[in-house]
Design a protein around this motif. Structure first.
Motif, mmCIF file in Angstrom:
data_model
loop_
_atom_site.group_PDB
_atom_site.id
_atom_site.type_symbol
_atom_site.label_atom_id
_atom_site.label_comp_id
_atom_site.label_asym_id
_atom_site.label_seq_id
_atom_site.Cartn_x
_atom_site.Cartn_y
_atom_site.Cartn_z
ATOM 1 N N GLY A 66 0.874 -1.195 0.069
ATOM 2 C CA GLY A 66 -0.030 -0.026 -0.097
ATOM 3 C C GLY A 66 0.882 1.292 0.146
ATOM 4 N N ALA A 67 0.061 2.365 -0.465
ATOM 5 C CA ALA A 67 0.973 3.453 -0.335
ATOM 6 C C ALA A 67 1.038 4.138 1.253
ATOM 7 C CB ALA A 67 0.180 4.700 -0.927
ATOM 8 N N ILE A 68 2.097 4.991 1.288
ATOM 9 C CA ILE A 68 2.465 5.488 2.677
ATOM 10 C C ILE A 68 2.254 6.792 2.723
ATOM 11 C CG2 ILE A 68 4.295 5.692 4.540
ATOM 12 C CD1 ILE A 68 5.620 2.719 3.558
ATOM 13 N N ILE A 69 1.569 7.255 3.494
ATOM 14 C CA ILE A 69 1.414 8.647 3.976
ATOM 15 C C ILE A 69 2.122 9.230 5.308
ATOM 16 C CG2 ILE A 69 -0.468 8.871 2.353
ATOM 17 C CD1 ILE A 69 -2.211 9.094 5.250
ATOM 18 N N GLU A 70 2.447 10.491 5.302
ATOM 19 C CA GLU A 70 3.177 10.748 6.432
ATOM 20 C C GLU A 70 2.150 11.340 7.542
ATOM 21 O OE1 GLU A 70 6.829 12.713 6.445
ATOM 22 O OE2 GLU A 70 6.511 14.090 8.223
ATOM 23 N N LYS A 71 2.365 11.107 8.916
ATOM 24 C CA LYS A 71 1.032 11.463 9.884
ATOM 25 C C LYS A 71 2.171 11.622 11.056
ATOM 26 C CE LYS A 71 -3.141 9.222 8.759
ATOM 27 N NZ LYS A 71 -4.190 8.143 9.233
ATOM 28 N N THR A 72 1.452 12.225 11.902
ATOM 29 C CA THR A 72 2.028 12.316 13.495
ATOM 30 C C THR A 72 1.101 11.490 14.364
ATOM 31 O OG1 THR A 72 0.721 14.269 13.930
ATOM 32 C CG2 THR A 72 3.044 14.794 13.375
ATOM 33 N N VAL A 73 2.114 10.524 14.980
ATOM 34 C CA VAL A 73 1.256 9.362 15.952
ATOM 35 C C VAL A 73 1.850 9.594 17.305
ATOM 36 C CG1 VAL A 73 1.106 7.980 13.760
ATOM 37 C CG2 VAL A 73 3.043 7.828 15.246
ATOM 38 N N ILE A 74 0.971 9.101 18.129
ATOM 39 C CA ILE A 74 1.569 8.640 19.553
ATOM 40 C C ILE A 74 1.931 7.368 19.637
ATOM 41 C CG2 ILE A 74 0.601 8.729 21.804
ATOM 42 C CD1 ILE A 74 -1.443 10.573 21.191
ATOM 43 N N LEU A 75 3.504 7.602 20.200
ATOM 44 C CA LEU A 75 4.160 6.085 20.136
ATOM 45 C C LEU A 75 3.935 5.585 21.755
ATOM 46 C CD1 LEU A 75 5.999 4.884 17.812
ATOM 47 C CD2 LEU A 75 7.707 5.639 19.546
ATOM 48 N N TYR A 76 3.794 4.620 22.078
ATOM 49 C CA TYR A 76 3.731 3.772 23.338
ATOM 50 C C TYR A 76 4.731 2.876 23.274
ATOM 51 C CZ TYR A 76 2.268 0.701 27.111
ATOM 52 O OH TYR A 76 2.364 -0.097 27.968
ATOM 53 N N ARG A 77 5.256 3.050 24.590
ATOM 54 C CA ARG A 77 6.375 2.079 24.963
ATOM 55 C C ARG A 77 6.410 1.920 26.363
ATOM 56 N NH1 ARG A 77 7.129 1.347 20.180
ATOM 57 N NH2 ARG A 77 8.819 1.288 18.695
ATOM 58 N N ARG A 78 6.725 0.599 26.476
ATOM 59 C CA ARG A 78 7.129 0.269 28.027
ATOM 60 C C ARG A 78 8.466 0.106 28.226
ATOM 61 N NH1 ARG A 78 3.811 -4.478 31.538
ATOM 62 N NH2 ARG A 78 4.978 -4.144 33.281
ATOM 63 N N VAL A 79 9.147 0.831 29.159
ATOM 64 C CA VAL A 79 10.316 0.849 29.800
ATOM 65 C C VAL A 79 10.675 0.361 31.077
ATOM 66 C CG1 VAL A 79 12.419 2.185 29.803
ATOM 67 C CG2 VAL A 79 10.838 2.837 28.036
#
Ligand code: ZN
Length: 79
Positions: free
Chosen positions: A14-27
């Protein structure tokens, strides 16, 4: 012209578009969110891609090398 314009999703093509996302990580035992992360998002399957520079900044955030914007408490339930 976005960085992702000529890129295609590795999984579905599929095509890729730029977005701003919220990244979740567990540290360790902490839950960390990084807001406003620029990502390439597949319009078909939603797969997210990050550039090396973005990942580097995310890593710095996760390891406390950047000043945090805000600390919020997550809900805790007891049965
Ligand atoms: Zn895809």
């Amino acid at each position: 012209m976005s960085f992702w314009n000529s890129e295609r999703c590795e999984y579905c093509g599929g095509a890729i578009i730029e977005k701003t996302v919220i990244l979740y990580r567990r540290v360790r035992d902490r839950h960390v969110l990084v807001e406003n992360v620029p990502a390439g998002v597949c319009v078909e399957c939603g797969m997210r891609y990050y550039t090396a520079n973005v990942l580097k900044t995310v890593e710095e955030s996760l390891h406390g090398r950047r000043e945090m914007k805000q600390e919020v408490l997550a809900p805790v339930y007891s049965f």
